[in-house]
Design a protein around this motif. Structure first.
Motif, PDB file in Angstrom:
ATOM      1  N   LEU A  36      20.185 -19.426  -2.272  1.00 29.17           N
ATOM      2  CA  LEU A  36      21.208 -19.803  -1.288  1.00 29.17           C
ATOM      3  C   LEU A  36      20.966 -21.217  -0.764  1.00 29.17           C
ATOM      4  O   LEU A  36      21.916 -21.969  -0.539  1.00 29.17           O
ATOM      5  CB  LEU A  36      21.221 -18.801  -0.138  1.00 29.17           C
ATOM      6  CG  LEU A  36      21.686 -17.386  -0.486  1.00 29.17           C
ATOM      7  CD1 LEU A  36      21.639 -16.485   0.734  1.00 29.17           C
ATOM      8  CD2 LEU A  36      23.097 -17.399  -1.074  1.00 29.17           C
ATOM      9  N   THR A  77      17.581 -15.716  10.872  1.00 28.47           N
ATOM     10  CA  THR A  77      17.127 -16.431   9.689  1.00 28.47           C
ATOM     11  C   THR A  77      18.024 -16.056   8.521  1.00 28.47           C
ATOM     12  O   THR A  77      18.778 -15.071   8.587  1.00 28.47           O
ATOM     13  CB  THR A  77      15.677 -16.068   9.339  1.00 28.47           C
ATOM     14  OG1 THR A  77      15.633 -14.681   8.941  1.00 28.47           O
ATOM     15  CG2 THR A  77      14.740 -16.295  10.513  1.00 28.47           C
ATOM     16  N   THR A  78      17.928 -16.802   7.433  1.00 27.73           N
ATOM     17  CA  THR A  78      18.736 -16.493   6.246  1.00 27.73           C
ATOM     18  C   THR A  78      18.395 -15.110   5.720  1.00 27.73           C
ATOM     19  O   THR A  78      19.284 -14.333   5.336  1.00 27.73           O
ATOM     20  CB  THR A  78      18.494 -17.538   5.145  1.00 27.73           C
ATOM     21  OG1 THR A  78      18.608 -18.851   5.703  1.00 27.73           O
ATOM     22  CG2 THR A  78      19.486 -17.377   4.013  1.00 27.73           C
ATOM     23  N   ILE A  85      27.110 -18.770   2.078  1.00 27.30           N
ATOM     24  CA  ILE A  85      27.516 -17.486   2.650  1.00 27.30           C
ATOM     25  C   ILE A  85      28.550 -16.805   1.767  1.00 27.30           C
ATOM     26  O   ILE A  85      28.467 -15.605   1.486  1.00 27.30           O
ATOM     27  CB  ILE A  85      28.076 -17.700   4.077  1.00 27.30           C
ATOM     28  CG1 ILE A  85      26.935 -18.056   5.026  1.00 27.30           C
ATOM     29  CG2 ILE A  85      28.830 -16.464   4.565  1.00 27.30           C
ATOM     30  CD1 ILE A  85      27.412 -18.497   6.388  1.00 27.30           C
ATOM     31  N   ARG A  88      14.902 -24.555   2.179  1.00 27.94           N
ATOM     32  CA  ARG A  88      14.937 -23.251   2.842  1.00 27.94           C
ATOM     33  C   ARG A  88      14.812 -23.426   4.347  1.00 27.94           C
ATOM     34  O   ARG A  88      15.477 -22.715   5.114  1.00 27.94           O
ATOM     35  CB  ARG A  88      13.804 -22.359   2.311  1.00 27.94           C
ATOM     36  CG  ARG A  88      13.996 -21.919   0.866  1.00 27.94           C
ATOM     37  CD  ARG A  88      12.828 -21.089   0.378  1.00 27.94           C
ATOM     38  NE  ARG A  88      12.597 -19.927   1.235  1.00 27.94           N
ATOM     39  CZ  ARG A  88      12.194 -18.755   0.781  1.00 27.94           C
ATOM     40  NH1 ARG A  88      11.973 -18.583  -0.511  1.00 27.94           N
ATOM     41  NH2 ARG A  88      11.987 -17.751   1.600  1.00 27.94           N
ATOM     42  N   LEU A 146      18.135 -24.624   5.723  1.00 24.95           N
ATOM     43  CA  LEU A 146      19.114 -23.540   5.716  1.00 24.95           C
ATOM     44  C   LEU A 146      18.827 -22.552   6.844  1.00 24.95           C
ATOM     45  O   LEU A 146      19.744 -22.125   7.558  1.00 24.95           O
ATOM     46  CB  LEU A 146      19.096 -22.824   4.368  1.00 24.95           C
ATOM     47  CG  LEU A 146      20.057 -21.631   4.231  1.00 24.95           C
ATOM     48  CD1 LEU A 146      21.504 -22.082   4.417  1.00 24.95           C
ATOM     49  CD2 LEU A 146      19.885 -20.952   2.871  1.00 24.95           C
ATOM     50  N   ASP A 147      17.559 -22.179   7.008  1.00 20.21           N
ATOM     51  CA  ASP A 147      17.190 -21.261   8.084  1.00 20.21           C
ATOM     52  C   ASP A 147      17.587 -21.826   9.449  1.00 20.21           C
ATOM     53  O   ASP A 147      18.097 -21.107  10.311  1.00 20.21           O
ATOM     54  CB  ASP A 147      15.678 -21.004   8.061  1.00 20.21           C
ATOM     55  CG  ASP A 147      15.317 -19.722   7.329  1.00 20.21           C
ATOM     56  OD1 ASP A 147      16.230 -18.967   6.965  1.00 20.21           O
ATOM     57  OD2 ASP A 147      14.117 -19.477   7.111  1.00 20.21           O
ATOM     58  N   MET A 186      21.337 -21.534   9.836  1.00 19.64           N
ATOM     59  CA  MET A 186      21.735 -20.135   9.977  1.00 19.64           C
ATOM     60  C   MET A 186      21.400 -19.613  11.371  1.00 19.64           C
ATOM     61  O   MET A 186      22.165 -18.840  11.965  1.00 19.64           O
ATOM     62  CB  MET A 186      21.053 -19.285   8.910  1.00 19.64           C
ATOM     63  CG  MET A 186      21.532 -19.557   7.488  1.00 19.64           C
ATOM     64  SD  MET A 186      23.252 -19.039   7.183  1.00 19.64           S
ATOM     65  CE  MET A 186      23.043 -17.268   7.022  1.00 19.64           C
ATOM     66  N   TRP A 235      19.932 -12.474   7.970  1.00 21.34           N
ATOM     67  CA  TRP A 235      21.385 -12.406   7.783  1.00 21.34           C
ATOM     68  C   TRP A 235      21.730 -11.690   6.489  1.00 21.34           C
ATOM     69  O   TRP A 235      22.650 -10.846   6.448  1.00 21.34           O
ATOM     70  CB  TRP A 235      21.985 -13.815   7.767  1.00 21.34           C
ATOM     71  CG  TRP A 235      23.451 -13.805   7.456  1.00 21.34           C
ATOM     72  CD1 TRP A 235      24.480 -13.593   8.328  1.00 21.34           C
ATOM     73  CD2 TRP A 235      24.048 -13.954   6.164  1.00 21.34           C
ATOM     74  NE1 TRP A 235      25.682 -13.615   7.661  1.00 21.34           N
ATOM     75  CE2 TRP A 235      25.442 -13.828   6.334  1.00 21.34           C
ATOM     76  CE3 TRP A 235      23.533 -14.180   4.887  1.00 21.34           C
ATOM     77  CZ2 TRP A 235      26.328 -13.931   5.267  1.00 21.34           C
ATOM     78  CZ3 TRP A 235      24.413 -14.278   3.829  1.00 21.34           C
ATOM     79  CH2 TRP A 235      25.797 -14.154   4.023  1.00 21.34           C
ATOM     80  N   VAL A 287      26.948 -24.315   5.707  1.00 19.23           N
ATOM     81  CA  VAL A 287      26.377 -23.131   5.037  1.00 19.23           C
ATOM     82  C   VAL A 287      27.455 -22.219   4.456  1.00 19.23           C
ATOM     83  O   VAL A 287      27.137 -21.190   3.863  1.00 19.23           O
ATOM     84  CB  VAL A 287      25.501 -22.327   6.024  1.00 19.23           C
ATOM     85  CG1 VAL A 287      24.330 -23.163   6.505  1.00 19.23           C
ATOM     86  CG2 VAL A 287      26.314 -21.808   7.212  1.00 19.23           C
ATOM     87  N   VAL A 292      16.828 -16.185  -0.916  1.00 20.38           N
ATOM     88  CA  VAL A 292      17.003 -17.243   0.072  1.00 20.38           C
ATOM     89  C   VAL A 292      16.906 -18.608  -0.601  1.00 20.38           C
ATOM     90  O   VAL A 292      17.660 -19.533  -0.282  1.00 20.38           O
ATOM     91  CB  VAL A 292      15.954 -17.114   1.195  1.00 20.38           C
ATOM     92  CG1 VAL A 292      16.034 -18.308   2.154  1.00 20.38           C
ATOM     93  CG2 VAL A 292      16.148 -15.811   1.960  1.00 20.38           C
TER      94      VAL A 292
END
Length: 244
Positions: free
Chosen positions: A160, A182-183, A144, A168, A171-172, A175, A186, A140, A157
């Protein structure tokens, strides 16, 4: 079976002794008035007292200077009045000692035998420090870095996730493993962190700080900041300077 087991205990089990050994968690039980009945050592220390008995019977508003304590007391009363739990809410805590830290807070209403709410139990856990050497972080890192370099126009999100080359959900999940968030949580945290640093270290106007943190609308900035900290940006600036 559980009720029969608990009924045989010499003293009621409150969890106090257990949570006394968890320095990264604030733990408490409160009555309907929001007065502390049970606390752990971490909570007492962050309220600036040595003896836990100095906390018992007092509310957060009585322990912390305004408006810091009012935020916790208002939150308690919403849980007690509604009967709805507060689950895993990301919050920035400012303590009487001047310490500041991000926590994830959960509060659950406590019901007496007749069903009426008699108080609440809750905890706030300090956010974990990310492991920048872990494989999960490397997956990630690019997303970031992109977010941190574009906070004035923060990416979504979805954007990203596309940069990270994953869905998603994926990624969550990563993260959460790296940051415990969660994204979306963050991303909100890093924007608020930037804003509070500028509030603490500069005399820049609120509108300029809002724009640098990615809020084109100052009222939206104030709402998000208050949701995260319990204070308006102006109140936060004054509170931090009063605790120096």
């Amino acid at each position: 079976m559980m009720h029969e087991f608990l009924s045989r205990l010499e003293t009621p089990f409150t969890g106090e002794e257990l949570f006394d050994h968890l320095p990264d968690i604030v733990y408490f039980i409160k009555n309907r008035r929001g007065e502390y009945l049970v606390v752990n050592r971490t909570l007492a220390a962050r309220c600036g007292v040595v003896d836990k008995q100095d906390v018992i019977g007092r509310t957060a508003s009585q322990l912390l200077p305004p408006p810091l304590g009012d935020r916790f007391s208002d939150q308690d009363q919403r849980v007690i009045a509604s009967g709805q739990p507060l689950l895993s809410q990301l919050e920035l805590h400012v303590y009487a000692t001047g310490d500041v830290g991000w926590c994830v807070t959960t509060k659950l209403p406590l019901h007496e035998q007749g069903g009426a709410i008699m108080g609440l139990v809750g905890f706030s856990k300090d956010l974990q420090l990310p492991d920048y050497e872990a494989d999960e972080y490397r997956h990630v890192a690019e997303a970031i870095r992109h977010a941190e370099e574009h906070l004035s126009v923060p990416p979504s999100v979805g954007e990203l996730a596309e940069i990270a080359g994953m869905s998603r959900y994926q990624l969550d999940r990563r993260m959460r493993r790296v940051f415990g968030l969660t994204t979306g949580q963050w991303l909100m945290k890093v924007r608020i962190d930037l804003a509070r640093r500028l509030l603490r270290e500069t005399d820049r106007a609120m509108v300029a700080i809002a724009q640098e943190a990615g809020y084109s609308d100052q009222s939206a900035f104030t709402r998000q900041f208050r949701k995260a900290t319990g204070l308006s940006p102006r109140e936060y600036r004054l509170a931090r300077r009063s605790l120096r």
